[in-house]
Design an enzyme around this catalytic site. Sequence first.
Site, PDB file in Angstrom:
ATOM      1  N   HIS A 309      23.019 -25.393  -5.348  1.00 31.73           N
ATOM      2  CA  HIS A 309      22.402 -26.617  -4.728  1.00 31.73           C
ATOM      3  C   HIS A 309      23.732 -27.517  -5.267  1.00 31.73           C
ATOM      4  O   HIS A 309      24.938 -27.374  -5.741  1.00 31.73           O
ATOM      5  CB  HIS A 309      21.592 -27.818  -5.764  1.00 31.73           C
ATOM      6  CG  HIS A 309      21.286 -28.832  -5.457  1.00 31.73           C
ATOM      7  ND1 HIS A 309      21.927 -30.280  -4.745  1.00 31.73           N
ATOM      8  CD2 HIS A 309      20.054 -29.009  -4.079  1.00 31.73           C
ATOM      9  CE1 HIS A 309      20.972 -31.435  -3.889  1.00 31.73           C
ATOM     10  NE2 HIS A 309      19.922 -30.194  -3.645  1.00 31.73           N
ATOM     11  N   ASP A 367      13.392 -24.565  -3.746  1.00 31.22           N
ATOM     12  CA  ASP A 367      12.807 -23.764  -2.772  1.00 31.22           C
ATOM     13  C   ASP A 367      12.692 -22.816  -3.305  1.00 31.22           C
ATOM     14  O   ASP A 367      11.927 -21.622  -2.553  1.00 31.22           O
ATOM     15  CB  ASP A 367      13.841 -23.993  -1.655  1.00 31.22           C
ATOM     16  CG  ASP A 367      13.642 -25.504  -0.297  1.00 31.22           C
ATOM     17  OD1 ASP A 367      12.504 -25.926  -1.550  1.00 31.22           O
ATOM     18  OD2 ASP A 367      14.566 -25.436  -0.728  1.00 31.22           O
TER      19      ASP A 367
HETATM   20  N1  CMC Z   1      24.067 -17.893  -3.420  1.00 29.98           N
HETATM   21  C1  CMC Z   1      25.220 -16.983  -4.204  1.00 29.98           C
HETATM   22  N2  CMC Z   1      26.357 -17.442  -4.945  1.00 29.98           N
HETATM   23  C2  CMC Z   1      26.316 -18.803  -3.771  1.00 29.98           C
HETATM   24  C3  CMC Z   1      25.591 -19.881  -3.855  1.00 29.98           C
HETATM   25  C4  CMC Z   1      23.963 -18.783  -3.217  1.00 29.98           C
HETATM   26  N3  CMC Z   1      22.971 -19.004  -2.950  1.00 29.98           N
HETATM   27  N4  CMC Z   1      25.397 -20.606  -3.076  1.00 29.98           N
HETATM   28  C5  CMC Z   1      26.294 -21.147  -3.713  1.00 29.98           C
HETATM   29  N5  CMC Z   1      27.666 -19.907  -4.643  1.00 29.98           N
HETATM   30  C6  CMC Z   1      28.637 -19.840  -4.650  1.00 29.98           C
HETATM   31  C7  CMC Z   1      29.608 -19.923  -3.392  1.00 29.98           C
HETATM   32  O1  CMC Z   1      29.751 -18.946  -2.712  1.00 29.98           O
HETATM   33  C8  CMC Z   1      30.879 -20.178  -3.339  1.00 29.98           C
HETATM   34  O2  CMC Z   1      31.227 -19.356  -5.239  1.00 29.98           O
HETATM   35  P1  CMC Z   1      33.115 -19.785  -5.046  1.00 29.98           P
HETATM   36  O3  CMC Z   1      33.034 -20.287  -5.515  1.00 29.98           O
HETATM   37  O4  CMC Z   1      33.700 -18.497  -5.428  1.00 29.98           O
HETATM   38  O5  CMC Z   1      33.941 -19.153  -3.514  1.00 29.98           O
HETATM   39  C9  CMC Z   1      30.426 -21.037  -4.926  1.00 29.98           C
HETATM   40  O6  CMC Z   1      28.891 -21.065  -5.214  1.00 29.98           O
HETATM   41  C10 CMC Z   1      29.846 -23.087  -4.715  1.00 29.98           C
HETATM   42  O7  CMC Z   1      29.175 -22.644  -3.136  1.00 29.98           O
HETATM   43  P2  CMC Z   1      29.651 -24.085  -2.247  1.00 29.98           P
HETATM   44  O8  CMC Z   1      29.182 -23.793  -0.738  1.00 29.98           O
HETATM   45  O9  CMC Z   1      31.198 -24.206  -1.913  1.00 29.98           O
HETATM   46  O10 CMC Z   1      28.376 -24.916  -2.295  1.00 29.98           O
HETATM   47  P3  CMC Z   1      27.825 -25.935  -1.455  1.00 29.98           P
HETATM   48  O11 CMC Z   1      27.674 -27.182  -2.432  1.00 29.98           O
HETATM   49  O12 CMC Z   1      28.545 -26.313  -0.368  1.00 29.98           O
HETATM   50  O13 CMC Z   1      26.621 -25.374  -1.114  1.00 29.98           O
HETATM   51  C11 CMC Z   1      24.139 -24.951  -1.163  1.00 29.98           C
HETATM   52  C12 CMC Z   1      25.046 -25.331  -1.730  1.00 29.98           C
HETATM   53  C13 CMC Z   1      23.218 -25.458  -1.294  1.00 29.98           C
HETATM   54  C14 CMC Z   1      24.322 -24.850   0.844  1.00 29.98           C
HETATM   55  C15 CMC Z   1      23.953 -23.187  -1.429  1.00 29.98           C
HETATM   56  O14 CMC Z   1      24.233 -23.775  -3.250  1.00 29.98           O
HETATM   57  C16 CMC Z   1      23.390 -22.025  -0.436  1.00 29.98           C
HETATM   58  O15 CMC Z   1      23.690 -21.877   0.637  1.00 29.98           O
HETATM   59  N6  CMC Z   1      22.681 -21.555  -1.862  1.00 29.98           N
HETATM   60  C17 CMC Z   1      20.891 -21.031  -0.841  1.00 29.98           C
HETATM   61  C18 CMC Z   1      20.410 -21.929  -0.415  1.00 29.98           C
HETATM   62  C19 CMC Z   1      19.344 -22.741  -0.474  1.00 29.98           C
HETATM   63  O16 CMC Z   1      18.710 -22.146  -1.332  1.00 29.98           O
HETATM   64  N7  CMC Z   1      19.184 -24.037   0.228  1.00 29.98           N
HETATM   65  C20 CMC Z   1      18.292 -25.178  -0.715  1.00 29.98           C
HETATM   66  C21 CMC Z   1      19.145 -26.495  -1.356  1.00 29.98           C
HETATM   67  S1  CMC Z   1      17.786 -27.017  -2.147  1.00 29.98           S
HETATM   68  C22 CMC Z   1      17.016 -27.822  -0.941  1.00 29.98           C
HETATM   69  C23 CMC Z   1      17.960 -28.802  -0.299  1.00 29.98           C
HETATM   70  O17 CMC Z   1      17.826 -29.948  -0.580  1.00 29.98           O
HETATM   71  O18 CMC Z   1      17.275 -29.176   1.265  1.00 29.98           O
END
Ligand code: CMC
Length: 432
Positions: A309, A367
């Site tokens: 998140h 989720d």
């Molecule tokens: N699985 C594997 N690796 C992950 C994941 C994941 N679900 N989420 C983040 N990472 C890794 C990412 O690859 C990165 O690694 P590195 O630093 O080595 O490059 C690190 O963690 C930070 O990720 P980020 O993309 O910079 O984080 P963000 O804050 O931009 O993204 C997120 C947040 C929710 C979009 C992401 O965690 C994600 O895609 N999660 C899966 C989708 C999901 O479950 N979304 C629902 C969110 S809760 C409901 C809502 O509020 O809408």
Amino acid sequence: MTEATKRSATISVDGKTVDLPIYDGTVGPSVIDVRKLYAETGHFTYDPGFTSTASCDSIITYIDGDKGELLYRGYPIDQLADDSHYLEVCYLLLYGELPSAAQLEDFEFRVTNHTMLHEQMTNFYRGFRRDAHPMAIMCGVVGALSAFYHDSTDITDLEQREIASVRMVAKMPTIAAWAYKYSIGQPFVYPRNDLDYAANFMHMCFSTPCEKYEVDPIMARAMDRIMTLHADHEQNASTSTVRLAGSSNANPFACIAAGVACLWGPAHGGANEACLAMLKEIGTVDRIPEFIERAKDKDDPFRLMGFGHRVYKNYDPRAKVMQETAKEVLELVGVTNSPILQVAQELERISLEDQYFIDRKLYPNVDFYSGIVLSAMGFPTSMFTAIFAMSRTVGWIAQWKEMVEDPQQRIGRPRQLYSGAGSRDYIDLNKR
Ligand code: CMC
């Protein structure tokens, strides 16, 4: 706006020093006011994804991502999920305080009396393909509300804003349930005002004209909790979309339709659908390591859905409540050991011990379990995000109202770092 503190931040750009005011919130990080930065230095701030940018001053919802805390108007989400109910939470989000008994009765009466849709909207639904995704239908139907309810689109009129707000909360379950009914080829079921909000939604989804449908109170309570957990979440992508759309003075129905569209994406509200699809794809516990490896592989776009998140760097407090609800619902339907549940529990256990997830503070989010619960309640995956949209509508409206009523409000207009071509002369087609 919150009063400036005695502290300020000093920034020096090309030899010019500028003092920027600092404001403190009640809790949470303080902010540096950069509004004068461009005028004084000719520089913008650069923050793709808004990871360090507060876009507004709000008094509605607070998240402490490190502690894993979520407060609606100061009240912890677990207390509201346990002791309150969705319509009371709606009142709290919209008006700022918990209602008295009389206020709650009046609010419930007003919502209940707006649950029907304009009958002509049934024709509007029929314009969609039968196999349309419920979210595709919702994007269209919510946007179309402004074509049916002209008398509540003047955003300068307090009373019209109020009617639009109540209408949105009242009609969303009908809109979502009808999107579902249409997509499965069943007749629309009209709202029943003798049922409570959550039970009425289930009635509109699951009853048919030929069979009596009794809403199980445990199911209705689970639905109510799901709605409460999703009611607001401060300045997330869809809420920021609603605020940005509203900043141009667009009508509330158009703004909420923009929020629905944004919520649909798998990185946001679409994650519950994507999560269940992933759990099904994994299928059995022995395949988990393969998927964990894929999630860690930088060359593989696969992510573990339902994990991570932007704000929570601890267990999502909504996920804890959702886990309890999952147990209750699964016990009720007699599925306590389904392969999907086994995969989910084992995936959670392994990931919480895995260094990759520990280092990145990736915990299950709301989720992760919501798809399992909704599926056990009888909803197809295509309805998951529609239910999220229905539940989040009150948060979008509360945030939209706050923005419209904020004297600091201006049209949202981010700037950019331009790295494209400089000015150049057009070349005729035959000379390229
Ligand atoms: N699985 C594997 N690796 C992950 C994941 C994941 N679900 N989420 C983040 N990472 C890794 C990412 O690859 C990165 O690694 P590195 O630093 O080595 O490059 C690190 O963690 C930070 O990720 P980020 O993309 O910079 O984080 P963000 O804050 O931009 O993204 C997120 C947040 C929710 C979009 C992401 O965690 C994600 O895609 N999660 C899966 C989708 C999901 O479950 N979304 C629902 C969110 S809760 C409901 C809502 O509020 O809408």
